[in-house]
Scaffold this active site. Structure first.
Site, PDB file in Angstrom:
ATOM      1  N   ARG A   1       0.842  -1.198   0.000  1.00  0.00           N
ATOM      2  CA  ARG A   1       0.000   0.000   0.000  1.00  0.00           C
ATOM      3  C   ARG A   1       0.877   1.248   0.000  1.00  0.00           C
ATOM      4  NH1 ARG A   1      -2.444  -0.160   6.245  1.00  0.00           N
ATOM      5  NH2 ARG A   1      -0.429  -0.432   7.248  1.00  0.00           N
TER       6      ARG A   1
ATOM      7  N   TRP B   1       3.534  -5.829  13.472  1.00  0.00           N
ATOM      8  CA  TRP B   1       4.563  -5.066  12.753  1.00  0.00           C
ATOM      9  C   TRP B   1       5.788  -4.671  13.560  1.00  0.00           C
ATOM     10  CZ3 TRP B   1       4.635  -0.665  15.559  1.00  0.00           C
ATOM     11  CH2 TRP B   1       3.435  -0.206  16.115  1.00  0.00           C
TER      12      TRP B   1
ATOM     13  N   CYS C   1       3.087   8.832  -5.207  1.00  0.00           N
ATOM     14  CA  CYS C   1       3.861  10.042  -4.915  1.00  0.00           C
ATOM     15  C   CYS C   1       2.877  11.197  -4.760  1.00  0.00           C
ATOM     16  CB  CYS C   1       4.824  10.294  -6.074  1.00  0.00           C
ATOM     17  SG  CYS C   1       5.696  11.854  -5.906  1.00  0.00           S
TER      18      CYS C   1
ATOM     19  N   GLU D   1      -7.607   4.113  15.622  1.00  0.00           N
ATOM     20  CA  GLU D   1      -7.229   2.698  15.701  1.00  0.00           C
ATOM     21  C   GLU D   1      -6.621   2.463  17.073  1.00  0.00           C
ATOM     22  OE1 GLU D   1      -4.659   1.585  12.460  1.00  0.00           O
ATOM     23  OE2 GLU D   1      -5.917   2.563  10.962  1.00  0.00           O
TER      24      GLU D   1
ATOM     25  N   GLU E   1      -1.655  -8.872   7.340  1.00  0.00           N
ATOM     26  CA  GLU E   1      -1.897  -8.628   8.770  1.00  0.00           C
ATOM     27  C   GLU E   1      -2.574  -9.799   9.471  1.00  0.00           C
ATOM     28  OE1 GLU E   1      -3.754  -4.745   8.833  1.00  0.00           O
ATOM     29  OE2 GLU E   1      -1.814  -3.764   8.559  1.00  0.00           O
ATOM     30  N   GLN E   2      -2.333 -11.007   8.970  1.00  0.00           N
ATOM     31  CA  GLN E   2      -3.009 -12.163   9.574  1.00  0.00           C
ATOM     32  C   GLN E   2      -2.540 -12.432  11.008  1.00  0.00           C
ATOM     33  OE1 GLN E   2      -1.597 -16.074   7.734  1.00  0.00           O
ATOM     34  NE2 GLN E   2      -1.382 -14.647   6.041  1.00  0.00           N
ATOM     35  N   MET E   3      -1.376 -11.885  11.399  1.00  0.00           N
ATOM     36  CA  MET E   3      -0.906 -12.071  12.780  1.00  0.00           C
ATOM     37  C   MET E   3      -1.323 -10.921  13.700  1.00  0.00           C
ATOM     38  SD  MET E   3       0.420 -14.950  12.471  1.00  0.00           S
ATOM     39  CE  MET E   3       1.184 -15.201  14.077  1.00  0.00           C
ATOM     40  N   HIS E   4      -2.165 -10.015  13.212  1.00  0.00           N
ATOM     41  CA  HIS E   4      -2.608  -8.858  13.999  1.00  0.00           C
ATOM     42  C   HIS E   4      -3.948  -9.180  14.654  1.00  0.00           C
ATOM     43  CE1 HIS E   4      -3.834  -4.809  15.018  1.00  0.00           C
ATOM     44  NE2 HIS E   4      -2.733  -4.287  14.516  1.00  0.00           N
TER      45      HIS E   4
ATOM     46  N   ASN F   1      -5.262   7.208   4.451  1.00  0.00           N
ATOM     47  CA  ASN F   1      -4.958   6.475   5.683  1.00  0.00           C
ATOM     48  C   ASN F   1      -3.503   6.702   6.054  1.00  0.00           C
ATOM     49  OD1 ASN F   1      -6.009   4.206   7.596  1.00  0.00           O
ATOM     50  ND2 ASN F   1      -3.946   3.570   7.031  1.00  0.00           N
ATOM     51  N   GLU F   2      -3.289   7.236   7.243  1.00  0.00           N
ATOM     52  CA  GLU F   2      -1.935   7.408   7.777  1.00  0.00           C
ATOM     53  C   GLU F   2      -0.950   7.953   6.741  1.00  0.00           C
ATOM     54  OE1 GLU F   2      -0.545   3.863   9.794  1.00  0.00           O
ATOM     55  OE2 GLU F   2      -1.664   4.405  11.588  1.00  0.00           O
TER      56      GLU F   2
HETATM   57  C1  GAL Z   1      -1.984   1.109  11.015  1.00  0.00           C
HETATM   58  C2  GAL Z   1      -2.806   1.149   9.734  1.00  0.00           C
HETATM   59  C3  GAL Z   1      -3.804   0.033   9.665  1.00  0.00           C
HETATM   60  C4  GAL Z   1      -3.164  -1.269  10.076  1.00  0.00           C
HETATM   61  C5  GAL Z   1      -2.614  -1.120  11.466  1.00  0.00           C
HETATM   62  C6  GAL Z   1      -2.020  -2.384  12.030  1.00  0.00           C
HETATM   63  O1  GAL Z   1      -0.752   1.702  10.817  1.00  0.00           O
HETATM   64  O2  GAL Z   1      -3.475   2.375   9.609  1.00  0.00           O
HETATM   65  O3  GAL Z   1      -4.311  -0.080   8.352  1.00  0.00           O
HETATM   66  O4  GAL Z   1      -2.167  -1.598   9.173  1.00  0.00           O
HETATM   67  O5  GAL Z   1      -1.622  -0.141  11.457  1.00  0.00           O
HETATM   68  O6  GAL Z   1      -1.533  -2.172  13.327  1.00  0.00           O
END
Ligand code: GAL
Length: 633
Positions: A103, A321, A107, A313, A361-364, A141-142
């Site tokens: 993602r 991560w 630019c 979030e 992000e399957q481990m989140h 997003n971010e």
């Molecule tokens: C944030 C992001 C989310 C997700 C999350 C995981 O940085 O906005 O989409 O990736 O982290 O912790």
């Protein structure tokens, strides 16, 4: 404060949406953020929109009584778009394209991509701008996540040249401002100027500073384009953007001015693991996060958008991560939620509803496991919802202390750190933490904020002094602390005439004649504190207020203004906070390790971030780990 969650209907069979929505509502949630990564489902082929699924998703959520925060999907341009304009991707500092497959592969300066963003945001806003279930928009997003503020593409180079021409008018003026006579770096036209990457050794710091200012402006402009469309097509609906933690790569105050409320993404355990904290602290707060991580950002982002803010979030369990990803101590998810409320958040939304069994992000963790069973955080969400209902709506009073935070300060120090451990964000955080450990509430404000009503002002460091700032400080009556390197650079990244602290010399008559940085492990003793990392030689008719054991000046004071000429360690910060509070007539509380206090206008919230029970003198009781005490003030 409302509770919510981040939901991706496009990840799940439609047959379970209604049940998801019902379970969200039953859990005490009322807001659901959706859509921010769904471009490939909204527009599977160029110009062919598929609104059906999104219509039904919104109806399903609304049908359960939930309100929707709708994200614009511009953080994830689909493959067909990248195929059509391959040069829309950012280029990294070593010249490599940041390609498709995750993602944020765009630019900020690419005109074609910006036009595509305006198109998709317009389409989305035309469809849902007046939908009664849409409570809020989130742009993109971010911004900047995965190191994406700076791009070195042709589009960026071209936009930078235009930005420089507008700023300087002539190449001669640019050469003079940057000092390009040094190493024969002079330009004959703006067309000759490139971004400051791929130079043999460091590029001119003035070149870097302008590149950072330019890149920050590009982010703000990108955001503003979306905001203007949303304002026109969705009148009266709040607009937010979700900022990040310990992240200063663009001017959040500038973006914050264009939106209705700043939100941020709170991952206390990930941040503790990823940032500068000492090994012992990482161990002590492994499953709770450092007690000031969330609070610092709550107060920072409250100051970015006129006082309105929230958590978009919230970490609900292990993330995926950080280098290591521990689970929160039981109770922490509720505690983090209530800490946000104590700082005046309008919402806390958990990331994410259900853990994804596929992709990156399957481990989140989520509130639900991939099999839809409730994960560990879920009962804590119910607990937090019950507490919130019990205490009622909270409002924020002005804090007694202002901490002045400047994004440009982070850039200036980062560009030329001079000592590897001089980190602006860490310095600001340490100053904040020293205040909060003594039970003080803090507003983190931009340099242009009105400081008149505060009872104490702390400026951790401000290398470039904006016009009028020195006069503003001089006119205050309350104690003011200026940290090292304040006033040490001009707008053009030069040493000021008459030396540092430049424009501040009228406020405090001293001159910094030399600076030095000290390698890690060096600690030169003072009376109860030590000088580490950084120290300055100061010439002044004033006698220092504090010296180290060798008699070298450490802190100078002139009336209500102090200048600290070293990197202040925790003990020195504590000493200075105590002196200034005494002068300001502010009561301090000696909070035990791990205990923090935050007052809303009506309630005092005490939190135990320690992993063990702690006796809290101001309450006269012991708080269990990850627990809180809330009482009317
Ligand atoms: C944030 C992001 C989310 C997700 C999350 C995981 O940085 O906005 O989409 O990736 O982290 O912790």
């Amino acid at each position: 404060m409302k509770l919510g969650c981040c939901y991706y209907p496009e990840h799940w069979p439609e047959a379970i949406w209604a049940d998801d929505a019902r379970r969200m509502r039953d859990m005490g949630l009322s807001l659901v953020r959706i859509g921010e990564f769904a471009w490939s489902r909204i527009e599977p082929e160029p110009g062919r929109y598929d609104w059906g699924w999104l219509d039904r998703a919104i109806e399903t959520l609304a049908g359960a009584g939930l309100k929707v925060i709708l994200g614009t999907p511009t953080a994830t341009p689909p493959k067909w778009l990248v195929e059509r304009m391959p040069d829309m991707v950012a280029i990294d500092a070593s010249g490599r394209p940041r390609g498709f497959g995750s993602r944020r592969h765009y630019c900020f300066s690419h005109e074609g991509y910006r036009a595509e963003c305006r198109r998709i945001v317009t389409a989305l806003a035309e469809r849902y701008g007046r939908h009664p279930a849409i409570a809020m928009w989130q742009t993109d997003n971010e911004y900047g996540c995965h190191d994406t503020v700076l791009s070195f593409s042709d589009a960026a180079a071209c936009a930078f040249r235009g930005w420089l021409a507008a700023r300087y008018g002539t190449p001669q003026a640019l050469n003079a401002a940057w000092g390009n006579v040094f190493w024969s770096m002079e330009y004959r036209s703006f067309a000759e100027v490139d971004p400051p990457h791929r130079t043999v050794t460091e590029a001119n710091p003035a070149h870097w500073l302008d590149y950072r200012r330019f890149a920050s402006d590009q982010v703000a402009r990108f955001n503003r384009e979306q905001v203007e469309i949303l304002r026109a097509l969705s009148p009266g609906v709040d607009i937010t953007h979700n900022f990040m933690g310990f992240f200063a790569e663009f001017d959040h105050h500038a973006v914050g001015r264009d939106i209705d409320l700043a939100t941020w993404d709170s991952y206390p355990l990930g941040f503790l693991e990823q940032f500068w904290f000492a090994k012992e602290e990482k161990a002590a707060y492994l499953r709770q996060g450092h007690p000031d991580i969330a609070a610092f950002h709550h107060d920072l982002y409250r100051g970015c958008s006129g006082g309105r803010w929230g958590v978009m979030e919230q970490q609900p369990g292990p993330v995926n991560w950080a280098r290591f990803n521990p689970a929160p101590l039981p109770g922490m998810v509720a505690l983090w939620t209530l800490e946000a409320c104590a700082h005046g958040a309008e919402l806390t939304s958990y990331f994410r509803w259900r853990q994804a069994p596929f992709a990156q992000e399957q481990m989140h963790a989520g509130l639900l496991r991939p099999d839809s069973s409730e994960a560990e955080a879920t009962p804590e969400v119910r607990t937090a919802a019950a507490v919130l209902a019990d205490i009622g709506p909270q409002t924020t009073a002005r804090a007694p202390v202002a901490l002045v935070f400047a994004y440009e300060a982070a850039w200036a120090i980062g560009i030329q750190p001079q000592g590897a451990s001089f980190r602006y964000l860490e310095l600001a955080f340490e100053a904040y933490s020293a205040l909060r450990q003594r039970g003080l509430d803090i507003d983190i404000v931009a340099p242009d904020a009105d400081l008149a009503a505060y009872r104490m002002v702390v400026v951790p460091s401000l290398p470039i002094i904006p016009d009028g700032f020195a006069e503003k400080l001089a006119a205050l009556a309350c104690p003011v602390l200026l940290g090292p390197r304040s006033g040490s650079k001009t707008e053009s990244f030069r040493i000021p005439e008459g030396l540092a602290p430049g424009a501040l010399r009228d406020a405090i008559p001293l001159t910094v004649t030399r600076v030095e940085s000290l390698r890690e492990g060096i600690a030169e003793p003072g009376d109860g504190f030590a000088v580490t990392r950084w120290r300055e030689d100061v010439a002044s008719d004033l006698a220092p207020e504090l010296t180290d054991a060798a008699g070298r000046g450490v802190v100078w004071r002139h009336g209500h203004i102090r200048y600290c000429a070293v990197w202040p360690d925790r003990a020195l910060l504590r000493l200075l906070v105590a002196r200034m509070a005494a002068e300001a007539g502010l009561d301090l509380i000696d909070l035990p390790e791990g205990i923090r206090l935050r007052r809303s206008a009506s309630h005092a919230f005490t939190f135990n971030y320690a992993a063990q029970p702690v006796f809290v003198p101001h309450l006269g009781e012991t708080l269990a780990p990850a627990s809180w005490h809330i009482a009317p003030r």
